[in-house]
Scaffold this motif. Structure first.
Motif, short mmCIF file in Angstrom:
data_model
loop_
_atom_site.label_atom_id
_atom_site.label_comp_id
_atom_site.label_asym_id
_atom_site.label_seq_id
_atom_site.Cartn_x
_atom_site.Cartn_y
_atom_site.Cartn_z
N UNK A 88 0.76 -1.42 0.32
CA UNK A 88 0.10 0.14 -0.26
C UNK A 88 0.79 1.17 -0.27
N UNK A 89 0.16 2.83 0.25
CA UNK A 89 1.21 3.51 0.18
C UNK A 89 1.74 4.08 1.14
N UNK A 90 3.04 3.96 0.88
CA UNK A 90 4.05 4.13 2.05
C UNK A 90 3.39 5.33 3.37
N UNK A 91 4.17 5.03 4.75
CA UNK A 91 3.65 6.22 5.29
C UNK A 91 1.79 5.74 6.03
N UNK A 92 1.66 4.57 5.96
CA UNK A 92 -0.02 4.21 6.12
C UNK A 92 -0.26 3.64 6.86
N UNK A 93 0.94 2.65 8.01
CA UNK A 93 0.96 1.90 9.14
C UNK A 93 1.21 0.50 9.02
N UNK A 94 1.88 0.39 7.20
CA UNK A 94 2.33 -1.39 7.68
C UNK A 94 3.63 -2.09 8.33
N UNK A 106 8.32 -13.52 19.58
CA UNK A 106 9.33 -13.40 19.20
C UNK A 106 8.89 -12.53 17.56
N UNK A 107 9.61 -11.22 17.65
CA UNK A 107 9.40 -10.55 15.85
C UNK A 107 11.66 -10.46 15.74
N UNK A 108 11.36 -11.05 14.28
CA UNK A 108 12.58 -11.20 13.98
C UNK A 108 12.39 -10.23 12.81
N UNK A 109 13.50 -9.44 12.55
CA UNK A 109 13.22 -8.78 11.18
C UNK A 109 14.71 -9.46 10.29
N UNK A 110 14.49 -9.33 9.69
CA UNK A 110 15.40 -10.38 8.24
C UNK A 110 15.87 -8.60 7.48
N UNK A 111 17.29 -8.49 7.70
CA UNK A 111 17.47 -7.63 6.98
C UNK A 111 18.22 -8.57 4.83
N UNK A 112 17.52 -8.20 4.74
CA UNK A 112 17.63 -8.97 3.26
C UNK A 112 18.82 -8.85 2.64
N UNK A 113 19.63 -7.03 3.00
CA UNK A 113 20.82 -6.25 2.75
C UNK A 113 21.52 -7.59 2.77
N UNK A 114 22.07 -7.90 4.79
CA UNK A 114 22.57 -8.78 4.80
C UNK A 114 23.48 -10.06 4.52
N UNK A 148 10.76 -6.21 6.10
CA UNK A 148 10.32 -4.78 5.58
C UNK A 148 10.78 -4.83 4.28
N UNK A 149 10.07 -4.14 3.53
CA UNK A 149 10.30 -3.96 1.92
C UNK A 149 10.44 -4.63 1.17
N UNK A 150 9.84 -5.81 1.34
CA UNK A 150 10.17 -7.32 0.51
C UNK A 150 10.55 -6.98 -1.15
N UNK A 151 10.37 -6.18 -1.49
CA UNK A 151 10.22 -5.57 -3.23
C UNK A 151 12.01 -5.89 -3.32
N UNK A 155 5.18 -15.16 8.00
CA UNK A 155 6.08 -14.35 7.42
C UNK A 155 4.80 -12.65 7.43
N UNK A 156 5.33 -12.01 7.92
CA UNK A 156 4.80 -11.00 7.41
C UNK A 156 5.56 -10.07 7.13
N UNK A 157 5.21 -9.98 5.71
CA UNK A 157 6.23 -9.01 4.79
C UNK A 157 5.28 -7.74 4.46
N UNK A 158 6.45 -6.53 4.62
CA UNK A 158 5.46 -5.15 3.41
C UNK A 158 5.98 -4.89 2.63
N UNK A 159 5.84 -3.69 2.11
CA UNK A 159 5.56 -3.66 0.29
C UNK A 159 5.29 -2.27 -0.41
N UNK A 160 6.56 -1.47 -0.68
CA UNK A 160 5.37 0.16 -1.25
C UNK A 160 5.08 -0.16 -2.51
N UNK A 161 5.84 -1.09 -3.61
CA UNK A 161 5.98 -1.42 -4.57
C UNK A 161 5.60 -2.68 -5.39
#
Length: 552
Positions: free
Chosen positions: A286-292, A306-314, A345-348, A381-387
């Motif tokens: 959805x729209x960026x900044x809307x609470x995803x 427990x909430x674990x964040x996966x850093x795709x960049x790493x 976060x921002x899986x795309x 798996x909880x993923x968020x995407x802007x695009x």
């Protein structure tokens, strides 16, 4: 107990087949030693009963707790003793990895490696069946032994073992000063929350929970999660997110909230009576900044997981093959701490399917897709995407995620709720003075902020408070009006992108906003009060809603 039975079956078959060297990477020496001792004497698992020898650097080889020879502290002497032994036996070497691979302190010992290779044929073809088992926290094998040694995984304790441990500790401590207040379902919840810990770690967590306050109840889940946090801290790819954000701190999105509430505790045994399994995950676009991202953090508090964040960049690095290994490692840690929530976060940005890297991205993406389709452990798996258009189509088909939700610009009611949340969180009597917070005030600000996202509303509140702070006075309504006037909303600067996202979501996603809120969007505030030209807001962007308006 299924994992332990599978381990016993596999290990007994390897022993009967005379595999010379077996390597078991685990921290749980006592538990794996107990299993090996059981196998060595069980005629249903192994035909010929075998004597168990244990080697430690501090004691040398021991049999039934007694040294067999004073000089077997030397690894070479210990291997020579195996060569001379005639009886059926299992030789267990603890922490022998220091002689097999570089640890930063010790390089591989060529004499020991050569001796192990020389002994291999004798172990396979000797008159008496003999096997060597290496037990170590980590796997270190030189190239010379890659074909000689078989690696067998020993999984962390199943929920049945943890439940038995919990029950034993309750029985031992109940007559004393510890007050135990746990229902059967709560015991199960605590035991499943401890999955991913060794028995020693689980015992430490339960003991700490009992001594803090002299009682043990469901509220002590945080202590269990703290032990899991220690596992994540040792990983550079995953980050343990410690958030106290509640669902009530997220304005609107009632459809998504209800969907999540219905799936709470679905990883417990009670869910099996309904023939359901734990959900795979959810994709929120959805729209960026809307609470995803906010609502993903709130899931952890709602479900007490427990909430674990996966850093795709790493995950991606410069060493060939290491990216795939990093992804497998991240998956293994997430499963070890299950039931858990894995947030991407921002899986795309990580899985957009771009080329130019020799196929590394495709292989990592394939590893993740396969795991999502076949995973058996309760990792949500909880993923968020802007695009979301950047994501490959195979990522979006049913079976990967249970549902795709679209978060649009907040409705009138949602904006009023968001103002209420941020005002209540920040304002106190001293700052407010004679100013009164009420529904009329929130409604007025909601009318002025048509087309604003949640993040912009938060900044409007903060900017308004800065106006009052700079003049050292209580707040006034003009402070927030000024802040609104000076803010150009995202619906203006990215109107084309928002329209494109809505067109995609209208037929492919479920609206996170409830049908009631969407239906009353125009009716509640009135067309005359929308003023869509205030910032040049496109009327389509300000008024229409994206996503299927299904009320869950």
């Amino acid at each position: 107990m299924a994992d332990e039975l599978e381990f016993k079956s596999l290990l007994s078959n390897l022993l009967k087949a005379r595999f010379p060297y077996i390597y078991i990477p685990t921290w749980e020496e006592d538990r794996v030693l107990s299993v090996i001792n059981t196998i060595s004497k069980d005629p249903n698992l192994i035909k010929t009963s075998r004597t168990v020898y244990i080697w430690k650097l501090t004691t040398g080889l021991t049999k039934n707790g007694k040294n067999v020879s004073s000089d077997t502290k030397s690894p070479l002497k210990a291997l020579e003793y195996i060569e001379k032994t005639d009886e059926p036996a299992i030789f267990i070497f603890l922490d022998f990895h220091i002689y097999l691979g570089s640890t930063g302190m010790c390089n591989p010992d060529p004499q020991i490696i050569r001796k192990i290779r020389d002994l291999s044929q004798l172990l396979r073809e000797g008159k008496s069946p003999k096997n060597v088992i290496f037990i170590s926290p980590s796997v270190m094998l030189p190239d010379e032994l890659q074909k000689e040694v078989s690696i067998v995984d020993f999984n962390l304790p199943p929920v049945e073992d943890i439940m038995n441990l919990l029950e034993d500790m309750i029985v031992v401590n109940q007559p004393g000063k510890i007050i135990i207040d746990l229902s059967p379902n709560e015991k199960e919840h605590i035991a499943k929350s401890a999955l991913g810990l060794t028995l020693q770690e689980a015992e430490n967590a339960f003991a700490r929970a009992m001594v803090e306050g002299g009682n043990f109840n469901i509220k002590k889940l945080d202590v269990i999660l703290e032990e899991k946090r220690q596992i994540i801290k040792k990983s550079e790819i995953l980050e343990f997110i410690n958030s106290d954000l509640q669902m009530g701190d997220v304005g609107g999105l009632q459809n998504l909230k209800r969907w999540l509430e219905k799936r709470n505790k679905s990883w417990l045994d009670s869910a099996k009576h309904y023939g359901i399994t734990a959900p795979n995950g959810v994709l929120i676009t959805g729209v960026p900044g809307c609470g995803k991202s906010l609502i993903v953090k709130a899931i952890s508090a709602m479900w007490q997981l427990p909430l674990l964040r996966l850093d795709i960049g790493k995950v991606f690095s410069g060493i060939v093959g290491s990216s795939e290994e990093n992804m497998r490692k991240a998956i293994k840690i997430a499963e070890a701490t299950s039931p858990s929530i894995l947030w991407i976060d921002e899986i795309e940005k990580g899985f957009s399917g771009g080329g130019g890297d020799g196929g590394t991205s495709s292989r990592v993406f394939g590893t993740f897709l396969t795991w999502m389709q076949e995973k058996e452990k309760p990792v949500f798996v909880a993923a968020t995407a802007n695009n979301i258009k950047m994501l490959p189509s195979e990522f979006l088909r049913k079976g990967r995620f249970d549902e795709i939700f679209f978060v649009d610009l907040p409705t009138y009611k949602e904006r009023s709720d968001i103002f209420h949340i941020h005002m209540k969180k920040r304002l106190n009597k001293e700052v407010m003075g004679d100013f009164k917070l009420n529904d009329d005030f929130y409604s007025y600000l909601a009318k002025l902020t048509e087309g604003y996202v949640g993040a912009e509303i938060e900044q409007i509140v903060i900017s308004g408070l800065f106006e009052a702070f700079s003049e050292d006075r209580p707040i006034k309504i003009e402070d927030f009006e000024k802040s609104i006037k000076n803010t150009v909303p995202l619906s203006v600067t990215q109107s084309e992108q928002i329209r494109a996202i809505r067109e995609w979501a209208n037929v492919r996603a479920v609206a996170a906003t409830s049908a009631d809120d969407s239906a009353d969007y125009i009716k509640e505030i009135g067309e005359s009060e929308l003023k869509p030209d205030k910032h040049g807001i496109d009327e389509d962007i300000g008024s229409s809603r994206g996503g299927r308006a299904i009320d869950l």
